[in-house]
Design an enzyme around this catalytic site. Sequence first.
Site, PDB file in Angstrom:
ATOM      1  CD  GLN A 196      34.444  66.224  22.425  1.00 35.48           C
ATOM      2  OE1 GLN A 196      34.600  65.442  21.357  1.00 35.48           O
ATOM      3  NE2 GLN A 196      34.491  67.448  22.573  1.00 35.48           N
ATOM      4  CG  HIS A 218      28.574  71.840  17.765  1.00 35.17           C
ATOM      5  ND1 HIS A 218      29.724  71.975  17.640  1.00 35.17           N
ATOM      6  CD2 HIS A 218      28.124  72.133  19.052  1.00 35.17           C
ATOM      7  CE1 HIS A 218      30.223  72.472  19.122  1.00 35.17           C
ATOM      8  NE2 HIS A 218      29.217  72.696  19.694  1.00 35.17           N
ATOM      9  CB  CYS A 341      45.112  82.794  23.359  1.00 38.73           C
ATOM     10  SG  CYS A 341      46.187  84.219  23.303  1.00 38.73           S
TER      11      CYS A 341
HETATM   12  N1  PLP Z   1      31.343  69.581  27.152  1.00 39.87           N
HETATM   13  C1  PLP Z   1      32.207  69.047  26.596  1.00 39.87           C
HETATM   14  C2  PLP Z   1      32.986  67.652  26.933  1.00 39.87           C
HETATM   15  C3  PLP Z   1      32.742  69.545  25.122  1.00 39.87           C
HETATM   16  O1  PLP Z   1      33.727  69.146  24.584  1.00 39.87           O
HETATM   17  C4  PLP Z   1      32.062  70.855  24.905  1.00 39.87           C
HETATM   18  C5  PLP Z   1      32.277  71.564  23.758  1.00 39.87           C
HETATM   19  O2  PLP Z   1      33.590  71.968  23.621  1.00 39.87           O
HETATM   20  C6  PLP Z   1      31.021  71.026  25.778  1.00 39.87           C
HETATM   21  C7  PLP Z   1      30.496  70.470  27.069  1.00 39.87           C
HETATM   22  C8  PLP Z   1      30.162  72.384  25.334  1.00 39.87           C
HETATM   23  O3  PLP Z   1      29.650  72.339  24.179  1.00 39.87           O
HETATM   24  P1  PLP Z   1      28.599  73.305  23.512  1.00 39.87           P
HETATM   25  O4  PLP Z   1      29.567  74.564  23.732  1.00 39.87           O
HETATM   26  O5  PLP Z   1      28.030  72.903  22.218  1.00 39.87           O
HETATM   27  O6  PLP Z   1      27.630  73.562  24.473  1.00 39.87           O
END
Ligand code: PLP
Length: 401
Positions: A196, A218, A341
């Site tokens: 993030q 993404h 959920c």
């Molecule tokens: N780590 C954090 C802090 C995330 O916000 C996310 C995604 O929500 C992930 C890891 C996992 O990302 P991905 O599902 O693309 O592997």
Amino acid sequence: MKNNFSVYLDNAATTCVDKEVFKKMKPFFSEKYANPSGPYWHSQVARGVIDKAREQVSKALNASSGKIVFTSCATESINLSHKGLIEALSKKGDQKPHIVVSSIEHSAVLETCRHLEKLCLVEVSYLPVDKTGLVLISDLEKNIRPNTALVSIMYVNNEVGTIEPISEIGKFLKKINKKRELEKKQKIFFHTDATQAIQYLNIDVNFLGVDFLSFTGHKFYAPKGIGALFVKKDTPLSSQIRGGSQEYGLRAGTENVAFIVGLAEAITLVCSQKKSQAERIKKLSQKFIKEALKIKGLNLTGDKIKRVPHIASFLVDGAEGEAMILLLSDAGISASSGSACTSGSLKPSHVLLAMGVPQEKAHGSLRFSLGKDTTEEQINYTLKVLPEIISKVRALAPKGI
Ligand code: PLP
């Protein structure tokens, strides 16, 4: 959606692919599609493109002190770093390695650690956080053991937006490692999940003092299905996907050239606009937070100051998060709630519980996350409909929420 207003405020979940990024990816689907491992010139083109992309990502992270391994996502990067390091270390020492993680990590980190723990390969300590979601170095210090081999702390919490003191932790571990080096003891490796943080914070791996840095494309306008792991030079690591010798032998499988190009273009783009985008989005989210806090019984979660610009997260007294999300959706607004959920039972967020939020209150969480296409008009519209939605949900809520 029951009207024509479309407001996407879930950019921390995923973002659109940037149009310019997509343009750069397109030739690698049906024009320049050769397997990068082939011997002929078509393959050399694909290989050259991957090399260039790797350089772009490396430049964005100032990562000449190590290598970039392309993976499918942050989850895979995290699995590779944690499992790969433990496997590589188990070949060396006879002591069971100890891992320290924060209790508010993404499930990609927590579940990987729990899995290693279940297999009796590691001991794991789960660090507490304060009420704003911050990890304290004093708590980390208390949890370091002679067999500590890995510390894994996320750069930014995805639910509440709190920024963790990664460079301070890096400096703290460097001091311990200096001592360990003199005593010829195993170094403590440092991993951060920077998923993030990429588009808004300083992601220089030397500034952060990390041995591993994971992320996924993404969240910053690259496609889903591509991520990367920074691995510092001389860090022991065993491959977790075996087969061919792609990605330094650390991740077998034919490279996804188009998506690798997408990741490199997106990280270059967001890094070139970091300051201006952070300022623009901060202005919008600050306005949103300030106005939303006028709603009675609505409180900000996470740190007031040490937070990323794109995440505005709240706890709403007497209202169920999932119900608010559904009514927001009816009004054309996509946002999220910390409570997931699972098979019909609403589980409160482990992040909020770790921050000391009581279970019944943790159900009232709401997260709005802004992105490059968020406009002031969308924020104004959301602020207009939010009070009524909260009142409706409160009126329907069973007592005790
Ligand atoms: N780590 C954090 C802090 C995330 O916000 C996310 C995604 O929500 C992930 C890891 C996992 O990302 P991905 O599902 O693309 O592997």
